[in-house]
Design a protein around this motif. Structure first.
Motif, PDB file in Angstrom:
ATOM      1  N   LEU A 114       0.983  -1.074   0.204  1.00  0.00           N
ATOM      2  CA  LEU A 114      -0.055  -0.032   0.008  1.00  0.00           C
ATOM      3  C   LEU A 114       0.818   1.531  -0.002  1.00  0.00           C
ATOM      4  N   THR A 115       0.355   2.232  -0.808  1.00  0.00           N
ATOM      5  CA  THR A 115       1.021   3.674  -0.516  1.00  0.00           C
ATOM      6  C   THR A 115       0.255   4.168   0.521  1.00  0.00           C
ATOM      7  N   THR A 116       0.985   5.444   1.002  1.00  0.00           N
ATOM      8  CA  THR A 116       0.489   6.059   1.971  1.00  0.00           C
ATOM      9  C   THR A 116      -1.301   6.367   1.770  1.00  0.00           C
ATOM     10  N   GLU A 117      -1.476   7.002   0.494  1.00  0.00           N
ATOM     11  CA  GLU A 117      -2.874   6.885   0.326  1.00  0.00           C
ATOM     12  C   GLU A 117      -3.649   5.644   0.414  1.00  0.00           C
ATOM     13  N   GLY A 118      -3.079   4.664   0.021  1.00  0.00           N
ATOM     14  CA  GLY A 118      -3.774   3.204   0.007  1.00  0.00           C
ATOM     15  C   GLY A 118      -3.918   3.075   1.592  1.00  0.00           C
ATOM     16  N   GLU A 119      -3.010   3.052   2.392  1.00  0.00           N
ATOM     17  CA  GLU A 119      -3.192   2.961   3.724  1.00  0.00           C
ATOM     18  C   GLU A 119      -4.235   3.544   4.301  1.00  0.00           C
ATOM     19  N   LYS A 120      -4.515   5.118   3.953  1.00  0.00           N
ATOM     20  CA  LYS A 120      -5.525   5.814   4.307  1.00  0.00           C
ATOM     21  C   LYS A 120      -6.932   5.275   4.053  1.00  0.00           C
ATOM     22  N   LEU A 121      -7.127   4.899   2.818  1.00  0.00           N
ATOM     23  CA  LEU A 121      -8.287   4.218   2.158  1.00  0.00           C
ATOM     24  C   LEU A 121      -8.554   3.057   2.744  1.00  0.00           C
ATOM     25  N   TYR A 122      -7.587   2.105   3.060  1.00  0.00           N
ATOM     26  CA  TYR A 122      -7.861   0.791   3.545  1.00  0.00           C
ATOM     27  C   TYR A 122      -8.937   0.814   4.956  1.00  0.00           C
ATOM     28  N   SER A 123      -8.329   1.475   5.923  1.00  0.00           N
ATOM     29  CA  SER A 123      -9.049   1.444   7.102  1.00  0.00           C
ATOM     30  C   SER A 123     -10.445   1.926   7.038  1.00  0.00           C
ATOM     31  N   TYR A 124     -10.769   2.771   6.247  1.00  0.00           N
ATOM     32  CA  TYR A 124     -12.255   2.868   5.674  1.00  0.00           C
ATOM     33  C   TYR A 124     -12.842   1.984   4.783  1.00  0.00           C
ATOM     34  N   ALA A 125     -12.167   1.439   4.009  1.00  0.00           N
ATOM     35  CA  ALA A 125     -12.681   0.560   3.082  1.00  0.00           C
ATOM     36  C   ALA A 125     -13.012  -0.740   3.703  1.00  0.00           C
ATOM     37  N   VAL A 126     -12.005  -1.113   4.889  1.00  0.00           N
ATOM     38  CA  VAL A 126     -12.495  -2.422   5.590  1.00  0.00           C
ATOM     39  C   VAL A 126     -13.772  -2.156   6.258  1.00  0.00           C
ATOM     40  N   LYS A 127     -13.897  -0.989   6.808  1.00  0.00           N
ATOM     41  CA  LYS A 127     -15.229  -0.872   7.613  1.00  0.00           C
ATOM     42  C   LYS A 127     -16.378  -0.616   6.786  1.00  0.00           C
ATOM     43  N   ILE A 128     -16.266  -0.167   5.528  1.00  0.00           N
ATOM     44  CA  ILE A 128     -17.438  -0.333   4.438  1.00  0.00           C
ATOM     45  C   ILE A 128     -17.598  -1.512   4.148  1.00  0.00           C
ATOM     46  N   VAL A 129     -16.663  -2.516   3.671  1.00  0.00           N
ATOM     47  CA  VAL A 129     -16.885  -3.873   3.205  1.00  0.00           C
ATOM     48  C   VAL A 129     -17.625  -4.586   4.230  1.00  0.00           C
ATOM     49  N   LYS A 130     -16.943  -4.559   5.551  1.00  0.00           N
ATOM     50  CA  LYS A 130     -17.652  -5.273   6.573  1.00  0.00           C
ATOM     51  C   LYS A 130     -19.266  -4.801   6.574  1.00  0.00           C
ATOM     52  N   LYS A 131     -19.549  -3.803   6.753  1.00  0.00           N
ATOM     53  CA  LYS A 131     -20.957  -3.078   6.753  1.00  0.00           C
ATOM     54  C   LYS A 131     -21.731  -3.755   5.577  1.00  0.00           C
ATOM     55  N   LEU A 132     -21.186  -3.597   4.477  1.00  0.00           N
ATOM     56  CA  LEU A 132     -21.978  -4.074   3.431  1.00  0.00           C
ATOM     57  C   LEU A 132     -22.115  -5.743   3.553  1.00  0.00           C
ATOM     58  N   ASN A 133     -21.293  -6.476   3.909  1.00  0.00           N
ATOM     59  CA  ASN A 133     -21.499  -7.842   3.986  1.00  0.00           C
ATOM     60  C   ASN A 133     -22.446  -8.098   5.063  1.00  0.00           C
ATOM     61  N   LEU A 134     -22.429  -7.143   6.370  1.00  0.00           N
ATOM     62  CA  LEU A 134     -23.588  -7.438   7.210  1.00  0.00           C
ATOM     63  C   LEU A 134     -25.077  -7.230   6.738  1.00  0.00           C
ATOM     64  N   GLN A 135     -25.039  -6.115   5.584  1.00  0.00           N
ATOM     65  CA  GLN A 135     -26.244  -5.956   5.339  1.00  0.00           C
ATOM     66  C   GLN A 135     -26.668  -7.093   4.070  1.00  0.00           C
ATOM     67  N   ILE A 136     -25.881  -7.544   3.566  1.00  0.00           N
ATOM     68  CA  ILE A 136     -25.932  -8.614   2.614  1.00  0.00           C
ATOM     69  C   ILE A 136     -26.828  -9.774   3.392  1.00  0.00           C
ATOM     70  N   MET A 137     -25.900 -10.133   4.378  1.00  0.00           N
ATOM     71  CA  MET A 137     -26.469 -11.160   5.485  1.00  0.00           C
ATOM     72  C   MET A 137     -28.004 -11.132   6.067  1.00  0.00           C
ATOM     73  N   LYS A 138     -28.028  -9.779   6.352  1.00  0.00           N
ATOM     74  CA  LYS A 138     -29.471  -9.514   6.952  1.00  0.00           C
ATOM     75  C   LYS A 138     -30.421  -9.577   5.816  1.00  0.00           C
ATOM     76  N   CYS A 139     -30.143  -9.360   4.412  1.00  0.00           N
ATOM     77  CA  CYS A 139     -31.112  -9.557   3.428  1.00  0.00           C
ATOM     78  C   CYS A 139     -31.660 -11.021   3.311  1.00  0.00           C
ATOM     79  N   LYS A 140     -30.454 -11.871   3.471  1.00  0.00           N
ATOM     80  CA  LYS A 140     -30.849 -13.140   3.146  1.00  0.00           C
ATOM     81  C   LYS A 140     -31.505 -13.989   4.257  1.00  0.00           C
ATOM     82  N   ILE A 141     -31.715 -13.308   5.510  1.00  0.00           N
ATOM     83  CA  ILE A 141     -32.366 -14.028   6.443  1.00  0.00           C
ATOM     84  C   ILE A 141     -33.766 -13.804   6.412  1.00  0.00           C
TER      85      ILE A 141
END
Length: 84
Positions: free
Chosen positions: A57-84
């Motif tokens: 990761l570049t410095t910019e990539g490191e900055k994005l990574y922390s946000y991206a992980v949170k977003i992806v986790k939230k999206l995966n939780l939403q997908i799981m809720k929709c399947k229930i």
């Protein structure tokens, strides 16, 4: 921004490799490379340094990574809720 691009970004960052990220995602390496380039172009920054054994990761990539992980986790939780 396309959330699928963030998923690809997170997977490549986790694996430190475009080819391993592509394998995990079930995509062709060229497809993952294109998606990373698309994300970099839309943000106007380089997210990875290409090195002989993969990517880091570049410095910019490191900055994005922390946000991206949170977003992806939230999206995966939403997908799981929709399947229930």
């Amino acid at each position: 921004m396309d959330s699928n691009l963030l998923k690809v970004f997170v997977e490549v960052a986790n694996e430190k490799s475009i080819s391993k990220g592509a394998l995990n995602l079930g995509f062709a390496q060229s497809n993952v490379t294109s998606r990373i380039q698309q994300l970099e172009k839309s943000l106007g920054v380089s997210l990875f340094h290409r090195v002989p054994k993969g990517v880091i990761l570049t410095t910019e990539g490191e900055k994005l990574y922390s946000y991206a992980v949170k977003i992806v986790k939230k999206l995966n939780l939403q997908i799981m809720k929709c399947k229930i």
